[in-house]
Design a protein around this motif. Structure first.
Motif, PDB file in Angstrom:
ATOM      1  N   LEU A   1       8.130 -28.581  21.988  1.00  0.00           N
ATOM      2  CA  LEU A   1       6.382 -29.498  22.634  1.00  0.00           C
ATOM      3  C   LEU A   1       6.522 -28.700  24.315  1.00  0.00           C
ATOM      4  CD1 LEU A   1       4.427 -31.543  23.217  1.00  0.00           C
ATOM      5  CD2 LEU A   1       6.120 -33.024  23.720  1.00  0.00           C
ATOM      6  N   LYS A   2       4.977 -27.758  24.657  1.00  0.00           N
ATOM      7  CA  LYS A   2       5.573 -27.407  25.584  1.00  0.00           C
ATOM      8  C   LYS A   2       4.659 -28.425  26.433  1.00  0.00           C
ATOM      9  CE  LYS A   2       3.190 -23.530  23.379  1.00  0.00           C
ATOM     10  NZ  LYS A   2       2.749 -22.596  23.518  1.00  0.00           N
ATOM     11  N   LEU A   3       5.031 -29.484  27.383  1.00  0.00           N
ATOM     12  CA  LEU A   3       4.664 -29.994  27.679  1.00  0.00           C
ATOM     13  C   LEU A   3       4.275 -29.771  29.598  1.00  0.00           C
ATOM     14  CD1 LEU A   3       4.130 -33.055  28.292  1.00  0.00           C
ATOM     15  CD2 LEU A   3       6.133 -33.555  28.221  1.00  0.00           C
ATOM     16  N   GLY A   4       2.947 -30.096  29.840  1.00  0.00           N
ATOM     17  CA  GLY A   4       2.360 -29.562  31.456  1.00  0.00           C
ATOM     18  C   GLY A   4       2.616 -31.090  32.069  1.00  0.00           C
ATOM     19  N   ALA A   5       3.393 -31.389  33.060  1.00  0.00           N
ATOM     20  CA  ALA A   5       2.601 -32.960  33.715  1.00  0.00           C
ATOM     21  C   ALA A   5       2.536 -32.806  35.535  1.00  0.00           C
ATOM     22  CB  ALA A   5       3.723 -33.912  33.111  1.00  0.00           C
TER      23      ALA A   5
ATOM     24  N   LEU B   1      -5.741 -30.361  23.157  1.00  0.00           N
ATOM     25  CA  LEU B   1      -6.554 -29.852  22.164  1.00  0.00           C
ATOM     26  C   LEU B   1      -7.275 -30.663  20.710  1.00  0.00           C
ATOM     27  CD1 LEU B   1      -5.581 -25.936  21.178  1.00  0.00           C
ATOM     28  CD2 LEU B   1      -7.238 -26.829  23.319  1.00  0.00           C
ATOM     29  N   ARG B   2      -8.233 -30.785  20.487  1.00  0.00           N
ATOM     30  CA  ARG B   2      -9.425 -31.781  19.816  1.00  0.00           C
ATOM     31  C   ARG B   2      -8.114 -31.615  17.826  1.00  0.00           C
ATOM     32  NH1 ARG B   2     -12.896 -34.766  21.460  1.00  0.00           N
ATOM     33  NH2 ARG B   2     -14.225 -34.318  23.064  1.00  0.00           N
ATOM     34  N   GLU B   3      -7.285 -30.844  18.070  1.00  0.00           N
ATOM     35  CA  GLU B   3      -7.017 -30.959  16.332  1.00  0.00           C
ATOM     36  C   GLU B   3      -5.778 -30.351  16.921  1.00  0.00           C
ATOM     37  OE1 GLU B   3      -8.920 -28.692  13.744  1.00  0.00           O
ATOM     38  OE2 GLU B   3     -10.843 -28.678  14.197  1.00  0.00           O
ATOM     39  N   PRO B   4      -5.020 -31.091  17.784  1.00  0.00           N
ATOM     40  CA  PRO B   4      -2.902 -31.033  17.904  1.00  0.00           C
ATOM     41  C   PRO B   4      -2.400 -31.107  16.775  1.00  0.00           C
ATOM     42  CG  PRO B   4      -4.049 -33.004  17.874  1.00  0.00           C
ATOM     43  CD  PRO B   4      -4.859 -32.746  17.270  1.00  0.00           C
TER      44      PRO B   4
ATOM     45  N   PRO C   1     -13.066 -28.085  24.089  1.00  0.00           N
ATOM     46  CA  PRO C   1     -12.529 -27.941  22.627  1.00  0.00           C
ATOM     47  C   PRO C   1     -10.837 -29.194  23.003  1.00  0.00           C
ATOM     48  CG  PRO C   1     -12.979 -25.993  24.140  1.00  0.00           C
ATOM     49  CD  PRO C   1     -13.773 -27.327  24.617  1.00  0.00           C
ATOM     50  N   LEU C   2     -10.881 -29.539  24.457  1.00  0.00           N
ATOM     51  CA  LEU C   2     -10.066 -30.361  24.828  1.00  0.00           C
ATOM     52  C   LEU C   2     -10.545 -32.012  24.777  1.00  0.00           C
ATOM     53  CD1 LEU C   2      -9.201 -29.275  28.404  1.00  0.00           C
ATOM     54  CD2 LEU C   2      -7.972 -28.381  25.882  1.00  0.00           C
ATOM     55  N   ARG C   3      -9.287 -32.492  24.400  1.00  0.00           N
ATOM     56  CA  ARG C   3      -9.200 -34.323  24.156  1.00  0.00           C
ATOM     57  C   ARG C   3      -8.407 -35.055  25.022  1.00  0.00           C
ATOM     58  NH1 ARG C   3      -8.018 -38.137  19.036  1.00  0.00           N
ATOM     59  NH2 ARG C   3      -7.997 -40.043  20.206  1.00  0.00           N
TER      60      ARG C   3
ATOM     61  N   ASP D   1      -6.241 -28.156  38.132  1.00  0.00           N
ATOM     62  CA  ASP D   1      -7.522 -27.173  38.341  1.00  0.00           C
ATOM     63  C   ASP D   1      -6.958 -26.241  37.330  1.00  0.00           C
ATOM     64  OD1 ASP D   1      -5.443 -26.410  39.648  1.00  0.00           O
ATOM     65  OD2 ASP D   1      -6.854 -25.369  40.843  1.00  0.00           O
ATOM     66  N   GLU D   2      -5.521 -26.368  36.406  1.00  0.00           N
ATOM     67  CA  GLU D   2      -4.780 -25.403  35.727  1.00  0.00           C
ATOM     68  C   GLU D   2      -4.970 -26.176  34.239  1.00  0.00           C
ATOM     69  OE1 GLU D   2      -1.364 -23.659  38.878  1.00  0.00           O
ATOM     70  OE2 GLU D   2      -0.795 -25.389  37.491  1.00  0.00           O
ATOM     71  N   ILE D   3      -4.894 -27.570  33.943  1.00  0.00           N
ATOM     72  CA  ILE D   3      -4.629 -28.035  32.593  1.00  0.00           C
ATOM     73  C   ILE D   3      -5.965 -27.508  31.614  1.00  0.00           C
ATOM     74  CG2 ILE D   3      -5.776 -30.437  31.008  1.00  0.00           C
ATOM     75  CD1 ILE D   3      -4.575 -31.736  33.941  1.00  0.00           C
ATOM     76  N   ALA D   4      -6.911 -27.190  31.483  1.00  0.00           N
ATOM     77  CA  ALA D   4      -7.927 -26.480  31.005  1.00  0.00           C
ATOM     78  C   ALA D   4      -7.512 -25.292  30.311  1.00  0.00           C
ATOM     79  CB  ALA D   4      -9.092 -26.551  32.016  1.00  0.00           C
ATOM     80  N   ASP D   5      -6.899 -24.077  30.948  1.00  0.00           N
ATOM     81  CA  ASP D   5      -6.681 -22.923  31.264  1.00  0.00           C
ATOM     82  C   ASP D   5      -5.196 -23.167  30.244  1.00  0.00           C
ATOM     83  OD1 ASP D   5      -6.955 -19.860  31.815  1.00  0.00           O
ATOM     84  OD2 ASP D   5      -5.304 -20.597  32.921  1.00  0.00           O
ATOM     85  N   HIS D   6      -4.474 -23.836  31.135  1.00  0.00           N
ATOM     86  CA  HIS D   6      -3.100 -24.133  30.669  1.00  0.00           C
ATOM     87  C   HIS D   6      -3.091 -24.545  28.836  1.00  0.00           C
ATOM     88  CE1 HIS D   6      -1.413 -22.933  34.449  1.00  0.00           C
ATOM     89  NE2 HIS D   6      -0.644 -23.543  33.669  1.00  0.00           N
ATOM     90  N   LEU D   7      -3.842 -25.086  28.816  1.00  0.00           N
ATOM     91  CA  LEU D   7      -4.532 -25.431  26.983  1.00  0.00           C
ATOM     92  C   LEU D   7      -4.972 -24.790  26.003  1.00  0.00           C
ATOM     93  CD1 LEU D   7      -4.617 -29.620  27.832  1.00  0.00           C
ATOM     94  CD2 LEU D   7      -2.578 -28.547  27.609  1.00  0.00           C
ATOM     95  N   VAL D   8      -6.164 -23.987  26.989  1.00  0.00           N
ATOM     96  CA  VAL D   8      -7.289 -23.182  26.090  1.00  0.00           C
ATOM     97  C   VAL D   8      -5.835 -21.789  25.960  1.00  0.00           C
ATOM     98  CG1 VAL D   8      -8.311 -21.686  25.801  1.00  0.00           C
ATOM     99  CG2 VAL D   8      -8.705 -23.959  26.574  1.00  0.00           C
ATOM    100  N   LYS D   9      -5.670 -21.807  26.407  1.00  0.00           N
ATOM    101  CA  LYS D   9      -4.176 -20.030  26.416  1.00  0.00           C
ATOM    102  C   LYS D   9      -2.974 -20.755  25.954  1.00  0.00           C
ATOM    103  CE  LYS D   9      -5.904 -17.780  30.340  1.00  0.00           C
ATOM    104  NZ  LYS D   9      -5.819 -16.940  31.807  1.00  0.00           N
ATOM    105  N   GLN D  10      -2.743 -21.724  25.609  1.00  0.00           N
ATOM    106  CA  GLN D  10      -1.263 -22.617  24.281  1.00  0.00           C
ATOM    107  C   GLN D  10      -0.375 -21.721  25.682  1.00  0.00           C
ATOM    108  OE1 GLN D  10      -1.050 -21.517  20.496  1.00  0.00           O
ATOM    109  NE2 GLN D  10      -3.733 -21.300  20.201  1.00  0.00           N
ATOM    110  N   ILE D  11      -0.543 -22.605  27.032  1.00  0.00           N
ATOM    111  CA  ILE D  11       0.485 -22.217  27.619  1.00  0.00           C
ATOM    112  C   ILE D  11       1.501 -23.582  27.890  1.00  0.00           C
ATOM    113  CG2 ILE D  11       1.470 -22.278  29.949  1.00  0.00           C
ATOM    114  CD1 ILE D  11      -0.950 -19.934  30.714  1.00  0.00           C
ATOM    115  N   ALA D  12       0.605 -24.536  27.542  1.00  0.00           N
ATOM    116  CA  ALA D  12       1.013 -26.577  27.498  1.00  0.00           C
ATOM    117  C   ALA D  12       0.109 -26.518  26.052  1.00  0.00           C
ATOM    118  CB  ALA D  12       1.044 -27.017  28.017  1.00  0.00           C
TER     119      ALA D  12
END
Length: 322
Positions: A90-94, A273-276, A152-154, A127-138
């Motif tokens: 699990l890659k978790l950003g917080a 992501l909507r399909e996690p 794409p995000l939920r 401001d980094e959340i969307a980019d990190h999730l879409v690129k699968q950094i988190a």
């Protein structure tokens, strides 16, 4: 060389001919298509790779098959390995507050349920959340936010926390109303030094919205990027600090909080992501259960002193009457 052409040749060589390969391949493809693509591969290499009837590999075909066989043979195992890694990683950003106060206990509880679980932590800004999730950094991000996220995000709301002022224990006010009555000037400004996070932070933005709606002016005198530093500066007498009422977090060390329930609270959410991946869905369920427990404990803790005071008052009344 075209990788798909190599894959087709691998199946032809493995099953001993084009007809047998078409019958045994894991996906549907017509025999003429296989023949045409194998011909393109042979033309590109400038050699004949196998004899059609009876089937046999040429020396060049043997060399090519020996080189590509390990890769294509191991593909199913590689896919299983990647799925297994994904199911336990699990890659978790917080935000810093969540990383410090809440994740250690939650992660220990989760690891006890899944001993092979591996969690990668990353401090992340709004401001980094969307980019990190879409690129699968988190895989998922937890923290305070303002606004919505792209399709794409939920976003699942976890709780709403009131804004607060962090003050020394001997500060003369106990409510926001008292702070205004003592420290509000005629022009709507407050005469107290304010210690706050940078203007782009979610908490500062929410606080400023509340001030504007109330017709108040309160300039930041000391700007710091960490709530631990805010606490230290308040402790040393530089002013009052901006804060939030986080469930399960006790303010100690000669400090206390004054809730500002007149302002809109800060929304704490989980974004993914909507399909996690299954591990993300599991974490979200565990996280929501953890938040419910915190809220219940905080509510019970707030009710306990009130109940004790009522009992004490009744006891004193009984004694006086006797």
């Amino acid at each position: 060389m075209n990788v798909h052409h190599l894959e087709l040749f691998y199946y032809v060589a493995k099953f001993g001919g084009i007809t047998a390969a078409v019958r045994s391949m894991p996906y549907g493809i017509q025999q003429p298509s296989v023949s045409a693509q194998i011909c393109r591969l042979e033309k590109e290499l400038g050699v004949t790779l196998f004899i059609r009837r009876p089937f046999s590999l040429t020396p060049e075909g043997e060399i090519l098959f020996d080189r590509i066989q390990p890769f294509f043979t191991q593909l199913p195992d590689l896919a299983d390995e990647i799925r297994q890694e994904g199911s336990l990683h699990l890659k978790l950003g917080a935000c810093p507050s969540v990383l410090r106060h809440h994740l250690p206990g939650l992660m220990l509880a989760m690891k006890s349920k899944k001993p092979g679980l591996r969690i990668s932590l990353r401090e992340i800004q709004m401001d980094e959340i969307a980019d990190h999730l879409v690129k699968q950094i988190a895989d998922i991000s937890v923290g305070a936010v303002i606004g919505a996220f792209p399709p794409p995000l939920r976003m699942d709301e976890l709780l709403r926390v009131p804004l607060a002022l962090l003050v020394p224990d001997d500060f003369p006010c106990t409510t926001w109303k008292q702070v205004l009555s003592r420290h509000k000037r005629k022009d709507g400004s407050l005469d107290l030094p304010l210690i706050a996070p940078p203007v782009q932070s979610v908490i500062t933005r929410r606080f400023r919205e509340g001030l504007t709606a109330a017709g108040l002016i309160w300039e930041t005198e000391v700007e710091v990027g960490n709530f631990d530093v805010i606490r230290d500066y308040v402790k040393h007498g530089f002013g009052v600090g901006m804060s939030v009422m986080i469930p399960g977090v006790q303010v100690t060390g000669g400090l206390r909080q004054i809730p500002i329930r007149e302002f809109a609270p800060v929304q704490v959410v989980a974004v993914y992501l909507r399909e996690p991946k299954p591990v993300v869905s599991w974490f979200v369920n565990e996280l929501k259960g953890y938040v419910r427990m915190l809220i219940e404990q905080t509510t019970a803790g707030a009710a306990a002193p009130a109940k004790k005071n009522v009992t004490a008052t009744r006891g004193r009344g009984h004694v006086a009457k006797g």
